[in-house]
Design a protein around this motif. Sequence first.
Motif, PDB file in Angstrom:
ATOM      1  N   THR A  12      48.932  44.536  32.022  1.00 49.39           N
ATOM      2  CA  THR A  12      48.238  45.779  31.654  1.00 49.39           C
ATOM      3  C   THR A  12      48.971  46.487  30.536  1.00 49.39           C
ATOM      4  N   ALA A  70      44.452  40.621  32.366  1.00 49.71           N
ATOM      5  CA  ALA A  70      45.048  41.848  32.920  1.00 49.71           C
ATOM      6  C   ALA A  70      44.294  42.298  34.163  1.00 49.71           C
ATOM      7  N   SER A  71      42.963  42.261  34.120  1.00 45.18           N
ATOM      8  CA  SER A  71      42.231  42.746  35.301  1.00 45.18           C
ATOM      9  C   SER A  71      42.349  41.777  36.466  1.00 45.18           C
ATOM     10  N   ASN A  83      48.233  44.687  27.419  1.00 45.16           N
ATOM     11  CA  ASN A  83      46.878  44.945  26.948  1.00 45.16           C
ATOM     12  C   ASN A  83      46.783  46.297  26.259  1.00 45.16           C
ATOM     13  N   LEU A  84      47.407  47.314  26.888  1.00 44.90           N
ATOM     14  CA  LEU A  84      47.292  48.659  26.318  1.00 44.90           C
ATOM     15  C   LEU A  84      48.088  48.793  25.023  1.00 44.90           C
ATOM     16  N   TYR A  91      41.971  41.172  28.403  1.00 42.29           N
ATOM     17  CA  TYR A  91      41.362  42.033  29.425  1.00 42.29           C
ATOM     18  C   TYR A  91      41.140  41.264  30.714  1.00 42.29           C
ATOM     19  N   ASN A 126      42.089  49.444  31.050  1.00 42.90           N
ATOM     20  CA  ASN A 126      41.875  48.155  30.394  1.00 42.90           C
ATOM     21  C   ASN A 126      40.465  48.048  29.839  1.00 42.90           C
ATOM     22  N   THR A 127      39.481  48.505  30.646  1.00 41.48           N
ATOM     23  CA  THR A 127      38.091  48.405  30.194  1.00 41.48           C
ATOM     24  C   THR A 127      37.865  49.256  28.959  1.00 41.48           C
ATOM     25  N   MET A 177      44.285  51.014  36.577  1.00 40.90           N
ATOM     26  CA  MET A 177      44.504  50.054  35.493  1.00 40.90           C
ATOM     27  C   MET A 177      43.186  49.524  34.957  1.00 40.90           C
TER      28      MET A 177
END
Lengths: 489, 157
Positions: free
Chosen positions: B54, B116-117, B57-58, B113, B130-131, B126
């Motif tokens: 996560t 991460a999800s 990703n961010l 994504y 992420n979305t 999270m």
Amino acid sequence: MIAVPYLTALTTYFSYGLLFVFGQIRDLFRKIPGCCRSTNLQGYAPICFGNEDFYTRRLYLRIQDCFERPISSAPDAWFDVVERYSNDNNKTLKRTTKITKCLNLGSYNYLGFAASDEYCTPRVIESLKKFSPSNCSARADGGTTTLHNELEKSIANFIRKPAAIVFGMGYVTNSAILPVLIGKGGLIISDSLNHNSIVNGARGSGATIRVFLHNTPSHLEEVLREQIVEGQPRTHRPWKKIIVIVEGIYSMEGELCKLPEIIAISKKYKAYTYLDEAHSIGAVGKTGRGVCELLGVDPADVDILMGTFTKSFGSCGGYIAGSQELIQYLKYTCPAHLYATSISPPAAEQIISAIKVILGEDGSTRGAKKLAQIRENSNFFRSELQKMGFEVLGDHDSPVMPIMLYNPAKIPAFSRGCLEQNVAVVTVAFPATPLLLARARICISASHSKEDLIKGLEVISQVGDLVGIKYFPAEPNKPQLDEKTVKLD
Amino acid sequence: MANYYVKAVPSTDLNKNTEWFTYPGVWTTYILILFFSWLLILSIFGCTPGMAWTIINLSHFVVTYHFFHWMKGTPFADDQGIYNRLTWWEQIDSGKQLTRNRKFLTVVPVVLYLIASHTTDYQHPMLFLNTLAVIVLVVAKFPNMHKVRIFGINGDQ
């Protein structure tokens, strides 16, 4: 075609990424406090817009000591390099009075005319006394001397074209001629690795510019066909004229251009050809007449031949050779001829004398010897480097040989390592070359003796081992064959 | 490692800011940087693999949004400001849409994504962050968004 080792490509991208990240972090710190440079110029626009100077500030300045090294003697085979030091990590460099004598592998001194020459220099000094260092006038006003007329005739004769016109500066020759030759409604098709002067001239002309893949005649044909069919942008009218611009020897690759194919294609589609022989005139060809002679192309087939006097003739300035009508037209319209100061008379005399030496008209065979020497030197140096395992670009017979470095850290390592051992090389990086393909460019001269070349090879091999640029496997030394081989029947 | 060579063909792109993306090895370097930063974050923070993905990703969202879609122009003065109104995303491939490079760069945030999800078991908060990241990045890369400035954000003065 450059063969890059895959791991080297990955590490090069990673290194540039890291340099970029650190540069951005430093920029962040520069912006936040904002205290270091308080300007009291309110309301004025900044000199550099946005991130324009990022590359210069964060990448170039770190290795500034590898570029722009001042020299204090003529750029002969050996020359004096002035030492510099820096107190603030290369942001500013200060010159000292100490000099080191180094082997010159960077100057464009192809025929050795860069230093004092026994035939040319006395004549140059004589013309300096007779004519003065500068005409202080444009060609159209009071700047045409007998030397200029003689020079134009001499160069037209040498190139085997009906007429020629000379200018005081090589870069200006390209950037001031192209806007005069073609304008809006015309099409310029230029090789993707053409020199900055051609790019500038093309942009200044206002014509539409299309680029074809470097030295690929098939792609040139594709681009020509597509563009002729489509016509001018938006109106789709036929193009007023099409000029194809290529170079004789590409200075960053050392490659010769595929001239016969390109000329054939241009003739087929009725496009004009413009050949920039800056690096090839005087350096290649049996009698030094450039790429046309080397590749067997008749100079009458190329519409406009351009070249500079800075490389093989040891002077300054550029020329354009073409038909009588073309040169006459240029004399009426080209701003570099009408308004720019004419070429300096001693420089013109140097060119005239150099051409005489090359053609053998001075009564000796020095010209032919120089041409043979540079060919021998280039082929010897290139084959030795390739045997050692370096990746060297460039064609056979070409005096320019780039050695691939790739990683950004190897650029200053190689440059400084060679300088410590008294060999001066020129390294080129992004943005003059593509990001991945940084290189060290060696220019061989006819004034390099065999011992100079061997010393150069030793130093480069040592530094190359240290820096790790022998990307190809080295060829093992072939065992010496016995004088008497026993014949077994 | 056996010396595996790739051919580097000079491209016809005159824009030095984007020309480097057409050479071999760029995609692999991108993916390797993401993977090694994940390992780095795992070793520094000692968090769960899901949290690490996560974070990747961010930060990937922040970094790529800033450099691809926010910063305009080029870091050189040589091109005399021809590209001063275009972001890096609008400059690559000379503005041609749906090329291989663009498709690859659109797929990467989506794959990140998904990873991460999946590794965070679709938990909030999270999942929400992420979305949001993936929606913003993918919408910014649509062909219809070429040279579009919503509400004049990041427009020219």
